[in-house]
Design a protein around this motif. Structure first.
Motif, mmCIF file in Angstrom:
data_model
loop_
_atom_site.group_PDB
_atom_site.id
_atom_site.type_symbol
_atom_site.label_atom_id
_atom_site.label_comp_id
_atom_site.label_asym_id
_atom_site.label_seq_id
_atom_site.Cartn_x
_atom_site.Cartn_y
_atom_site.Cartn_z
ATOM 1 N N ASN A 274 -12.451 -16.137 -24.772
ATOM 2 C CA ASN A 274 -13.463 -17.150 -24.469
ATOM 3 C C ASN A 274 -14.313 -16.798 -23.248
ATOM 4 O O ASN A 274 -14.855 -17.682 -22.589
ATOM 5 N N LEU A 275 -14.423 -15.520 -22.960
ATOM 6 C CA LEU A 275 -15.225 -15.124 -21.803
ATOM 7 C C LEU A 275 -16.513 -14.434 -22.244
ATOM 8 O O LEU A 275 -16.508 -13.675 -23.216
ATOM 9 N N THR A 276 -17.588 -14.663 -21.524
ATOM 10 C CA THR A 276 -18.823 -13.917 -21.785
ATOM 11 C C THR A 276 -18.672 -12.561 -21.098
ATOM 12 O O THR A 276 -17.814 -12.404 -20.207
ATOM 13 N N PRO A 277 -19.492 -11.572 -21.489
ATOM 14 C CA PRO A 277 -19.416 -10.272 -20.801
ATOM 15 C C PRO A 277 -19.580 -10.427 -19.282
ATOM 16 O O PRO A 277 -18.906 -9.752 -18.499
ATOM 17 N N GLU A 278 -20.442 -11.334 -18.871
ATOM 18 C CA GLU A 278 -20.682 -11.567 -17.450
ATOM 19 C C GLU A 278 -19.418 -12.099 -16.759
ATOM 20 O O GLU A 278 -19.053 -11.665 -15.659
ATOM 21 N N GLU A 279 -18.726 -13.028 -17.427
ATOM 22 C CA GLU A 279 -17.510 -13.614 -16.840
ATOM 23 C C GLU A 279 -16.382 -12.582 -16.725
ATOM 24 O O GLU A 279 -15.683 -12.531 -15.715
ATOM 25 N N GLN A 280 -16.231 -11.754 -17.764
ATOM 26 C CA GLN A 280 -15.150 -10.755 -17.708
ATOM 27 C C GLN A 280 -15.458 -9.727 -16.613
ATOM 28 O O GLN A 280 -14.568 -9.273 -15.905
ATOM 29 N N PHE A 281 -16.753 -9.412 -16.479
ATOM 30 C CA PHE A 281 -17.167 -8.448 -15.458
ATOM 31 C C PHE A 281 -16.842 -8.972 -14.059
ATOM 32 O O PHE A 281 -16.292 -8.255 -13.222
ATOM 33 N N LYS A 282 -17.150 -10.248 -13.810
ATOM 34 C CA LYS A 282 -16.898 -10.832 -12.476
ATOM 35 C C LYS A 282 -15.423 -10.763 -12.113
ATOM 36 O O LYS A 282 -15.048 -10.421 -10.999
ATOM 37 N N LYS A 283 -14.568 -11.105 -13.076
ATOM 38 C CA LYS A 283 -13.125 -11.069 -12.829
ATOM 39 C C LYS A 283 -12.676 -9.652 -12.465
ATOM 40 O O LYS A 283 -11.974 -9.440 -11.476
ATOM 41 N N ALA A 284 -13.095 -8.689 -13.291
ATOM 42 C CA ALA A 284 -12.651 -7.307 -13.090
ATOM 43 C C ALA A 284 -13.198 -6.734 -11.783
ATOM 44 O O ALA A 284 -12.485 -6.033 -11.059
ATOM 45 N N LEU A 285 -14.438 -7.063 -11.485
ATOM 46 C CA LEU A 285 -15.036 -6.542 -10.254
ATOM 47 C C LEU A 285 -14.297 -7.098 -9.033
ATOM 48 O O LEU A 285 -14.049 -6.390 -8.057
ATOM 49 N N HIS A 286 -13.922 -8.366 -9.124
ATOM 50 C CA HIS A 286 -13.171 -8.998 -8.037
ATOM 51 C C HIS A 286 -11.840 -8.251 -7.815
ATOM 52 O O HIS A 286 -11.485 -7.929 -6.685
ATOM 53 N N TRP A 287 -11.131 -7.964 -8.901
ATOM 54 C CA TRP A 287 -9.871 -7.213 -8.778
ATOM 55 C C TRP A 287 -10.130 -5.837 -8.171
ATOM 56 O O TRP A 287 -9.387 -5.389 -7.304
ATOM 57 N N ALA A 288 -11.183 -5.186 -8.642
ATOM 58 C CA ALA A 288 -11.479 -3.830 -8.152
ATOM 59 C C ALA A 288 -11.783 -3.862 -6.654
ATOM 60 O O ALA A 288 -11.288 -3.019 -5.894
ATOM 61 N N GLN A 289 -12.557 -4.848 -6.233
ATOM 62 C CA GLN A 289 -12.905 -4.923 -4.804
ATOM 63 C C GLN A 289 -11.670 -5.205 -3.956
ATOM 64 O O GLN A 289 -11.503 -4.645 -2.883
ATOM 65 N N GLU A 290 -10.794 -6.057 -4.489
ATOM 66 C CA GLU A 290 -9.521 -6.338 -3.786
ATOM 67 C C GLU A 290 -8.718 -5.052 -3.595
ATOM 68 O O GLU A 290 -8.215 -4.766 -2.520
ATOM 69 N N ARG A 291 -8.598 -4.279 -4.683
ATOM 70 C CA ARG A 291 -7.795 -3.045 -4.623
ATOM 71 C C ARG A 291 -8.437 -2.013 -3.706
ATOM 72 O O ARG A 291 -7.750 -1.304 -2.976
ATOM 73 N N CYS A 292 -9.776 -1.937 -3.734
ATOM 74 C CA CYS A 292 -10.468 -0.981 -2.845
ATOM 75 C C CYS A 292 -10.169 -1.351 -1.393
ATOM 76 O O CYS A 292 -9.882 -0.489 -0.570
ATOM 77 N N ALA A 293 -10.200 -2.650 -1.098
ATOM 78 C CA ALA A 293 -9.948 -3.109 0.271
ATOM 79 C C ALA A 293 -8.512 -2.778 0.681
ATOM 80 O O ALA A 293 -8.257 -2.342 1.810
ATOM 81 N N GLU A 294 -7.557 -2.931 -0.237
ATOM 82 C CA GLU A 294 -6.153 -2.618 0.080
ATOM 83 C C GLU A 294 -5.977 -1.147 0.400
ATOM 84 O O GLU A 294 -5.221 -0.774 1.281
ATOM 85 N N VAL A 295 -6.716 -0.310 -0.335
ATOM 86 C CA VAL A 295 -6.587 1.139 -0.135
ATOM 87 C C VAL A 295 -7.109 1.529 1.253
ATOM 88 O O VAL A 295 -6.570 2.418 1.906
ATOM 89 N N VAL A 296 -8.133 0.821 1.723
ATOM 90 C CA VAL A 296 -8.735 1.157 3.020
ATOM 91 C C VAL A 296 -7.835 0.732 4.175
ATOM 92 O O VAL A 296 -7.767 1.398 5.195
ATOM 93 N N LYS A 297 -7.065 -0.366 3.990
ATOM 94 C CA LYS A 297 -6.224 -0.917 5.068
ATOM 95 C C LYS A 297 -5.306 0.101 5.695
ATOM 96 O O LYS A 297 -4.739 0.928 4.995
#
Ligand code: CDP
Length: 232
Positions: A209-232
């Motif tokens: 039930n997600l639009t391409p835009e909604e799925q993208f936002k979720k995944a990008l959020h996870w990716a940004q979280e993981r990128c930030a963890e790697v930098v810590k």
């Protein structure tokens, strides 16, 4: 300024649940390379069919693999990388149902997987990559920083793939598409070598039930979280 370290993102899941759409969106946003591992198995299948290779014969498979060169080249018009088989762009022909009907049998062959996975490892060397497939988070990059496992209702997946294939071939029926997805999901998840399964540390993304835009936002959020963890 905070330095961003490049990560590896894997997207695995059932046939036709939007993995490549998501992978392309995320790769574009992060300036990462996108690799469609399924395209490699499809291109190998195309080669086997064109050259009448009997893939139940180990020797024939081994010889054929020696004659196959696969490359991905970025197409600025489509803004994504496309697959080349021995110098020929096969990005569009490999999407045919004729290929989809045989690809899971070919992808279950040990030598074929060894060949494809060796190239996938090379492509991940410099990180900064989004790769989608069936075994990317479990076998190819088990240490990837972000693993997404995608799923969607069967009827929704059939409808989406039917629409895609119907545009190119109006003779196609919804039953053919449904049978193909069911058959591939069965073979892919029951084969002996690297079967499709959710990695223990994967996050699940159900996009029924997600639009391409909604799925993208979720995944990008996870990716940004993981990128930030790697930098810590
Ligand atoms: O786009 P769709 O989800 O329908 O399939 P695909 O990603 O193009 O993959 C085609 C087929 O290749 C799958 O059904 C699998 O049999 C095989 N495959 C695999 O075994 N391992 C991968 N990493 C990717 C694809």
């Amino acid at each position: 300024m905070e330095k961003h370290k490049k990560i590896i993102i894997t997207i695995d899941g059932w046939s036709s649940c939007g993995k490549s759409t998501l992978a392309k969106q995320v790769a574009r946003a992060l300036g990462y390379i996108y690799v469609d591992s399924g395209a490699m198995y499809r291109a190998i299948t195309l080669y086997f069919l064109r050259n009448h290779i009997d893939w139940t014969d180990e020797k024939q498979v081994a010889h054929a693999l020696e004659d196959i060169a696969l490359e991905f080249h970025y197409n600025p018009q489509t803004e994504t990388s496309e697959i080349y088989l021995n110098g020929e762009n096969v990005e569009y022909v490999i999407r045919d149902l004729v290929i989809a009907e045989k690809v899971s049998d070919v992808a279950a062959i040990k030598a074929v997987r060894k060949y494809a996975v060796a190239q996938q490892h090379k492509m991940g060397k410099r990180r900064g990559i989004v790769m989608d497939g069936r075994d990317i988070g479990t076998v190819v990059f088990p240490d990837a920083e972000l693993k997404i496992f995608m799923t969607a209702d069967n009827a929704v997946r059939v409808e989406r793939r039917f629409k895609e294939l119907y545009e190119k071939n109006p003779a196609i029926t919804i039953e053919e598409v449904k049978d193909n997805l069911e058959m591939r999901d069965y073979i892919d998840s029951h084969r002996e070598v690297s079967p499709l399964r959710q990695a223990d540390d994967a996050v699940v993304l159900d996009n029924t039930n997600l639009t391409p835009e909604e799925q993208f936002k979720k995944a990008l959020h996870w990716a940004q979280e993981r990128c930030a963890e790697v930098v810590k």
